[in-house]
Design a protein around this motif. Structure first.
Motif, PDB file in Angstrom:
ATOM      1  N   PHE A   5       0.825  -1.215   0.000  1.00 24.49           N
ATOM      2  CA  PHE A   5       0.000   0.000   0.000  1.00 24.49           C
ATOM      3  C   PHE A   5       0.855   1.260   0.000  1.00 24.49           C
ATOM      4  CE2 PHE A   5      -2.171  -3.441   2.225  1.00 24.49           C
ATOM      5  CZ  PHE A   5      -3.329  -3.541   1.472  1.00 24.49           C
ATOM      6  N   LEU A   6       2.098   1.145  -0.512  1.00 22.89           N
ATOM      7  CA  LEU A   6       2.982   2.303  -0.291  1.00 22.89           C
ATOM      8  C   LEU A   6       2.597   3.510  -1.134  1.00 22.89           C
ATOM      9  CD1 LEU A   6       5.532   2.789  -2.529  1.00 22.89           C
ATOM     10  CD2 LEU A   6       6.290   0.696  -1.459  1.00 22.89           C
ATOM     11  N   ARG A   7       2.681   4.656  -0.442  1.00 24.74           N
ATOM     12  CA  ARG A   7       2.410   5.933  -1.108  1.00 24.74           C
ATOM     13  C   ARG A   7       3.731   6.534  -1.534  1.00 24.74           C
ATOM     14  NH1 ARG A   7       0.394   8.722   4.095  1.00 24.74           N
ATOM     15  NH2 ARG A   7       2.040   7.312   4.772  1.00 24.74           N
ATOM     16  N   ASP A  43       0.408   0.374   7.941  1.00 27.21           N
ATOM     17  CA  ASP A  43      -0.796   0.344   8.787  1.00 27.21           C
ATOM     18  C   ASP A  43      -1.170  -1.098   9.119  1.00 27.21           C
ATOM     19  OD1 ASP A  43      -0.972   3.061   8.491  1.00 27.21           O
ATOM     20  OD2 ASP A  43      -2.436   2.976   6.857  1.00 27.21           O
ATOM     21  N   ARG A  44      -0.947  -1.985   8.151  1.00 28.55           N
ATOM     22  CA  ARG A  44      -1.263  -3.403   8.343  1.00 28.55           C
ATOM     23  C   ARG A  44      -0.481  -4.217   7.325  1.00 28.55           C
ATOM     24  NH1 ARG A  44      -3.213  -0.263   4.214  1.00 28.55           N
ATOM     25  NH2 ARG A  44      -5.238  -0.897   3.369  1.00 28.55           N
ATOM     26  N   LEU A  45      -0.327  -5.515   7.654  1.00 26.44           N
ATOM     27  CA  LEU A  45       0.236  -6.461   6.694  1.00 26.44           C
ATOM     28  C   LEU A  45      -0.875  -7.427   6.317  1.00 26.44           C
ATOM     29  CD1 LEU A  45       3.636  -7.209   8.462  1.00 26.44           C
ATOM     30  CD2 LEU A  45       3.405  -6.214   6.173  1.00 26.44           C
ATOM     31  N   ALA A  98      -9.470  -2.680  -3.802  1.00 25.09           N
ATOM     32  CA  ALA A  98     -10.609  -2.166  -3.029  1.00 25.09           C
ATOM     33  C   ALA A  98     -10.187  -0.900  -2.277  1.00 25.09           C
ATOM     34  CB  ALA A  98     -11.112  -3.234  -2.061  1.00 25.09           C
ATOM     35  N   ALA A  99      -8.990  -0.911  -1.686  1.00 26.50           N
ATOM     36  CA  ALA A  99      -8.503   0.264  -0.949  1.00 26.50           C
ATOM     37  C   ALA A  99      -8.379   1.458  -1.899  1.00 26.50           C
ATOM     38  CB  ALA A  99      -7.162  -0.037  -0.294  1.00 26.50           C
ATOM     39  N   GLY A 159       0.411   6.835 -10.786  1.00 27.23           N
ATOM     40  CA  GLY A 159       0.532   5.524 -11.421  1.00 27.23           C
ATOM     41  C   GLY A 159      -0.400   4.484 -10.840  1.00 27.23           C
ATOM     42  N   CYS A 160      -1.184   4.837  -9.821  1.00 23.73           N
ATOM     43  CA  CYS A 160      -2.004   3.803  -9.160  1.00 23.73           C
ATOM     44  C   CYS A 160      -3.509   4.051  -9.243  1.00 23.73           C
ATOM     45  CB  CYS A 160      -1.594   3.663  -7.703  1.00 23.73           C
ATOM     46  SG  CYS A 160      -0.004   2.869  -7.514  1.00 23.73           S
TER      47      CYS A 160
END
Ligand code: UDX
Length: 434
Positions: free
Chosen positions: A150-152, A164-166, A207-208, A260-261
């Motif tokens: 989920f890297l920004r 935040d979570r794995l 979904a995120a 890009g995402c």
């Protein structure tokens, strides 16, 4: 017990960051990529993109000998855990994701793997891709797991080392055990772990991103309404944000999302839903995308209105080229899209960005560029604030006021202080505000 040896396949934003961070945690890591120039650069301590703090971290881990880069899959054949980090861009002329890099990388790995190991998918993929990858290893002892990332951009190290979570998408206890072992230093620091099946794990990422895109487009839809009733979307958003069920993050109205995402992920998600026969579930994302595109058109219209309904021959200074601040990434950048539209409408556009100028010059050669905000604004009939870098927020309006031809500013990010700009004699306009 000796620590597992790692390989990272694909050294783009995700892979390079992951390889460097895992080496920093003490693992032996070999990064592989088919791009020889990229391998040379990384080996010499040069990052192929801009990410705060990452070049320093690369400089710190390279001398330890724990991190190597190569174009040869032979050199990763004995790794215990392989991280799959190749890109999945949007296909040309289609919404669907192009998974050819996944197929190529997995094909190469399958011909080189000679021992039991774990393959961890991190790339953002259409759900079902993992199941297809597994078929490549039907006769080998390769445990497939899915671990979305989920890297920004701009926060890549933080998001990798303190996420935040794995999320571990696994098909067996062996896969979960391998993940808990390789992520032990991060899990031990208190990061929550969500264990799922492999299909769910592939869905979490899209979904995120679909949710985040929807949140941004929601507030931008409110901005459209605000514009016709002379209401203030910034105040509206502030008032909504105190409701803890809503929250204020990703509720900033403005020129909308790029990069890009988010844009390609929502389109690929819609395309995949269509293939799966559940397209109706995601048709709302068409609207999310359309709202986002309309903000860009509105920015051009607002500029035209400000300039007595004519863009032809007008000089426009543009502040910002990157798709967001703290990045040199210009993929689907709203700022450059607006700059190009104005250029095509006959305006003389001069763009300045603190980090993305080289990339912008390469991909948008028709636009003019400046080395500073003051240079971009010199002689301008209007100044457009399109990427909210801190240096633009902190700028002294009077300094720009001295060099422009007319003091017109359009704040595409609702990040400048209207009072300060108006006090310095500027005609200040913004998206979604009176
Ligand atoms: C995103 C996701 O946040 C990340 O979890 C995922 O792994 C990759 O995609 P990134 O592309 O780095 O990360 O950008 P992000 O910080 O999410 O911003 C996306 C876009 O939305 C930017 O263009 C930004 O300017 C815009 N944005 C963000 C808004 O317009 N309003 C907001 O309130 C927030």
């Amino acid at each position: 017990m000796p620590r597992p040896k790692l390989s990272v396949i694909g050294l783009g934003y995700l892979g390079a960051t992951h390889a460097i961070c895992m080496a920093d945690l003490g693992y032996d890591v070999v990064g592989v990529d088919i791009d020889a120039a990229r391998i040379d650069a990384l080996t010499n301590g040069t990052l192929p993109f801009f990410e705060p703090g990452l070049d320093e971290l690369l400089g710190k881990v390279l001398p330890t000998g724990r991190l190597r880069f190569t174009t040869s899959y032979d050199e990763i054949a004995d790794a215990d855990v392989h991280f799959l980090c190749v890109g999945t861009p949007q296909r040309k002329g289609e919404y669907a994701a192009d998974t050819s890099q996944i197929d190529a990388a997995v094909g190469s790995l399958a011909t080189h793997v000679r021992r039991s190991c774990t393959l961890v998918g991190k790339s953002t993929v259409p759900v079902g891709t993992a199941e297809r990858i597994a078929e490549h290893f039907a006769t080998q002892d390769v445990e497939l797991v899915w671990n979305p990332e989920f890297l920004r951009e701009g926060w890549a190290i933080e998001d990798t080392l303190h996420p935040d979570r794995l999320v571990f998408g696994v098909a067996s206890p062996r896969g979960e055990a391998a993940m808990r072992e390789v992520f032990a230093p991060i899990i031990d620091s208190g990061v929550p772990v969500v264990v799922t099946d492999i299909a769910t794990a592939q869905l979490v990422k899209v979904a995120a991103n679909a949710f985040l895109a929807t949140k941004i487009s929601f507030i931008n839809a409110m901005a459209e309404v605000c514009e016709v009733v002379h209401a203030d979307v910034k105040k509206l958003s502030e008032a909504l944000s105190y409701d803890e069920r809503i929250g204020g993050r990703f509720l900033h109205a403005g020129l909308g999302f790029g990069g890009g995402c988010l844009p390609k992920d929502i389109r690929a998600f819609m395309a995949r839903a269509g293939e799966l026969g559940v397209d109706q579930a995601l048709t709302f994302l068409t609207e999310v995308d359309a709202i986002n595109q309309r903000r860009r058109a509105r920015m051009v219209d607002l500029t035209r209105e400000l300039l007595a309904d004519s863009l032809s021959g007008r000089r426009i200074g543009i502040l910002g080229a990157a798709f967001k601040p703290h990045s040199d990434d210009i993929r689907d950048s709203p700022a450059l899209d607006v700059a190009s539209r104005l250029h095509r409408a006959g305006a003389h556009v001069t763009v300045y960005d603190p980090a993305a100028l080289a990339n912008a010059r390469r991909d948008y050669p028709a636009l003019a560029y400046a080395e500073s905000a003051v240079e971009a604004a010199t002689g301008a009939d209007a100044v457009l604030h399109l990427t909210e870098w801190p240096e633009f927020r902190q700028m002294e309006p009077a300094v720009l006021g001295d060099v422009v031809r007319r003091r017109n500013v359009v704040d595409g990010r609702n990040a400048l202080d209207p009072e300060r700009w108006r006090a310095a004699g500027w005609h200040y306009r913004a998206l979604g505000r009176p």
